[in-house]
Design an enzyme around this catalytic site. Sequence first.
Site, PDB file in Angstrom:
ATOM      1  N   LYS A 108       0.867  -1.186   0.000  1.00 28.58           N
ATOM      2  CA  LYS A 108       0.000   0.000   0.000  1.00 28.58           C
ATOM      3  C   LYS A 108       0.892   1.221   0.000  1.00 28.58           C
ATOM      4  O   LYS A 108       1.995   1.192   0.545  1.00 28.58           O
ATOM      5  CB  LYS A 108      -0.888   0.026   1.254  1.00 28.58           C
ATOM      6  CG  LYS A 108      -2.111   0.901   1.120  1.00 28.58           C
ATOM      7  CD  LYS A 108      -3.189   0.210   0.302  1.00 28.58           C
ATOM      8  CE  LYS A 108      -4.465   1.011   0.217  1.00 28.58           C
ATOM      9  NZ  LYS A 108      -5.549   0.228  -0.392  1.00 28.58           N
TER      10      LYS A 108
HETATM   11  P1  NAD Z   1     -13.484   6.796  -3.115  1.00 23.99           P
HETATM   12  O1  NAD Z   1     -12.615   7.928  -2.734  1.00 23.99           O
HETATM   13  O2  NAD Z   1     -13.814   6.565  -4.552  1.00 23.99           O
HETATM   14  O3  NAD Z   1     -14.878   6.871  -2.310  1.00 23.99           O
HETATM   15  C1  NAD Z   1     -14.953   7.014  -0.929  1.00 23.99           C
HETATM   16  C2  NAD Z   1     -16.385   7.347  -0.547  1.00 23.99           C
HETATM   17  O4  NAD Z   1     -16.497   7.358   0.875  1.00 23.99           O
HETATM   18  C3  NAD Z   1     -16.835   8.734  -1.007  1.00 23.99           C
HETATM   19  O5  NAD Z   1     -18.208   8.682  -1.364  1.00 23.99           O
HETATM   20  C4  NAD Z   1     -16.654   9.598   0.245  1.00 23.99           C
HETATM   21  O6  NAD Z   1     -17.475  10.757   0.273  1.00 23.99           O
HETATM   22  C5  NAD Z   1     -17.065   8.601   1.306  1.00 23.99           C
HETATM   23  N1  NAD Z   1     -16.544   8.926   2.637  1.00 23.99           N
HETATM   24  C6  NAD Z   1     -15.318   9.365   2.965  1.00 23.99           C
HETATM   25  N2  NAD Z   1     -15.247   9.579   4.299  1.00 23.99           N
HETATM   26  C7  NAD Z   1     -16.466   9.271   4.796  1.00 23.99           C
HETATM   27  C8  NAD Z   1     -17.023   9.281   6.086  1.00 23.99           C
HETATM   28  N3  NAD Z   1     -16.312   9.667   7.140  1.00 23.99           N
HETATM   29  N4  NAD Z   1     -18.307   8.878   6.228  1.00 23.99           N
HETATM   30  C9  NAD Z   1     -19.029   8.488   5.158  1.00 23.99           C
HETATM   31  N5  NAD Z   1     -18.562   8.442   3.911  1.00 23.99           N
HETATM   32  C10 NAD Z   1     -17.290   8.840   3.740  1.00 23.99           C
HETATM   33  O7  NAD Z   1     -12.771   5.509  -2.494  1.00 23.99           O
HETATM   34  P2  NAD Z   1     -12.996   3.991  -2.926  1.00 23.99           P
HETATM   35  O8  NAD Z   1     -11.981   3.617  -3.921  1.00 23.99           O
HETATM   36  O9  NAD Z   1     -14.443   3.755  -3.188  1.00 23.99           O
HETATM   37  O10 NAD Z   1     -12.564   3.241  -1.576  1.00 23.99           O
HETATM   38  C11 NAD Z   1     -13.467   3.102  -0.485  1.00 23.99           C
HETATM   39  C12 NAD Z   1     -12.950   1.997   0.425  1.00 23.99           C
HETATM   40  O11 NAD Z   1     -12.831   0.787  -0.309  1.00 23.99           O
HETATM   41  C13 NAD Z   1     -11.559   2.233   1.031  1.00 23.99           C
HETATM   42  O12 NAD Z   1     -11.519   1.625   2.293  1.00 23.99           O
HETATM   43  C14 NAD Z   1     -10.642   1.513   0.066  1.00 23.99           C
HETATM   44  O13 NAD Z   1      -9.397   1.172   0.648  1.00 23.99           O
HETATM   45  C15 NAD Z   1     -11.499   0.293  -0.219  1.00 23.99           C
HETATM   46  N6  NAD Z   1     -11.179  -0.436  -1.444  1.00 23.99           N
HETATM   47  C16 NAD Z   1     -11.136   0.198  -2.645  1.00 23.99           C
HETATM   48  C17 NAD Z   1     -10.901  -0.543  -3.791  1.00 23.99           C
HETATM   49  C18 NAD Z   1     -10.937   0.070  -5.170  1.00 23.99           C
HETATM   50  O14 NAD Z   1     -10.850  -0.688  -6.148  1.00 23.99           O
HETATM   51  N7  NAD Z   1     -11.082   1.381  -5.311  1.00 23.99           N
HETATM   52  C19 NAD Z   1     -10.664  -1.928  -3.699  1.00 23.99           C
HETATM   53  C20 NAD Z   1     -10.716  -2.537  -2.449  1.00 23.99           C
HETATM   54  C21 NAD Z   1     -10.993  -1.775  -1.332  1.00 23.99           C
END
Ligand code: NAD
Length: 419
Positions: A108
């Site tokens: 990461k």
């Molecule tokens: P992103 O930035 O695209 O979206 C994050 C979302 O969460 C946004 O809608 C944001 O407004 C919301 N958010 C942020 N802080 C918040 C809070 N305190 N309360 C409520 N909502 C909140 O990010 P993403 O890529 O969708 O990643 C989200 C999670 O999934 C993370 O934990 C990331 O590590 C995990 N993840 C992502 C992927 C991927 O392919 N992008 C894969 C596996 C895991």
Amino acid sequence: MVNATNGSPYQVALSQFDRAAAHLSLSSGVREMLRHPRRELIVSFPVRMDDGSEQIFTGYRVHHSTTRGPSKGGLRYHPDVTLDDMRAMAMWMTWKCAVVGIPYGGAKGGVPCDPTQLSRCELENLTRRYATEIAVLMSPEGDIPAPDVGTDAQVMAWIMDTYSMRRGYSTPAVVTGKPLELGGSLGRAEATGRGAAYMTIEAMKHCGIRLEGATVAVQGFGKVGAPTAYFLEDMGCRVVAISDINGGIYNPRGLDVRDVLRYAQENGNSVFGYPGVDAISNEELLALGVDVLAPCALENAITSRNAPAIRAKVVVEGANGPTTPEADDILSDKGVFVVPDVLANAGGVTVSYFEWVQGLQYFFWNEPEINARLREIMVRSFDNVLRISQGKGVDMRVAAYILAIDCVARAHQLRGTHP
Ligand code: NAD
């Protein structure tokens, strides 16, 4: 009950590891090796800003394991990024890749910054310089970044270009989650949400919940939350609540998820103010009496403080680390079926793996092939984890960790210790 973790994701990751490792007869050496990151890089670098000044940023890249193959994991741009968080997420990536049987270790990286406050030019400058700084670790054979919170396909394109300029030829397989025009994979952008939706269906089948009309609440409406929500809607569920960092919206009759997405895209990536629905807080969303709750935002969403209020029958962790071990105990006592992050959101790294394979061989698959392979891997992994869970009488998280830790430990034993 495990020791309190104080909410630090790394303490949470270690506590989860210890809980599962207790079921395995690991030597103390292997156990300690798996508790520690393999290598960590901290960089400080200048970025030219639009006003002509130079601002110094710090960046991290952590490899937790390289035992089963190159290390793989996302890049996060967020004000709260710390080295400890990167350690936790790199470790989670190791287990995730092992759970779905993909030949990677975990990594990461991230830069503490607020990408929404940077111009496009500043974001590009930051990305290219950070990529240059971590290029000592990054390569298609060694370490392959991908998007995470605050990064996207464009950021991956800049990294691919920066790396390729250093090598003197195009090297698409150095990152995944790239734009299709640069060798990205069909289906990658939605893969984490698609996989989470597949896992939700398997969990509902296991719990005897009818798919048609099942109610769903999704916290976080980004790259993971939005597709999770609209795929579940497509499959017949009723998505009644969605939230983001600004708060949530609720309609007990069900939301039109793609219309909410259109609204968010036109309104600063937020569902706030979506018409004709009730406004709710993130805390209220977590406590809704729904069939499925999908935390898809950030870590530590469900803690010992709010877990007692959770009424969902199934929790599907789209986010990494949304539930603390203390909250896990509370959910388990309440009979909530939790699909852990290392399984629930593994669709992203699975299709990233497909993208890497396609990039290495310059031969591309069509989207139905990608989605069918994804589904096969996800459902098989769910079945494997469920079998261990039932056989050992442990929850799905401990079962997933037992599978993953055993897989990495056996790989280490076969390789032996060098020199
Ligand atoms: P992103 O930035 O695209 O979206 C994050 C979302 O969460 C946004 O809608 C944001 O407004 C919301 N958010 C942020 N802080 C918040 C809070 N305190 N309360 C409520 N909502 C909140 O990010 P993403 O890529 O969708 O990643 C989200 C999670 O999934 C993370 O934990 C990331 O590590 C995990 N993840 C992502 C992927 C991927 O392919 N992008 C894969 C596996 C895991």
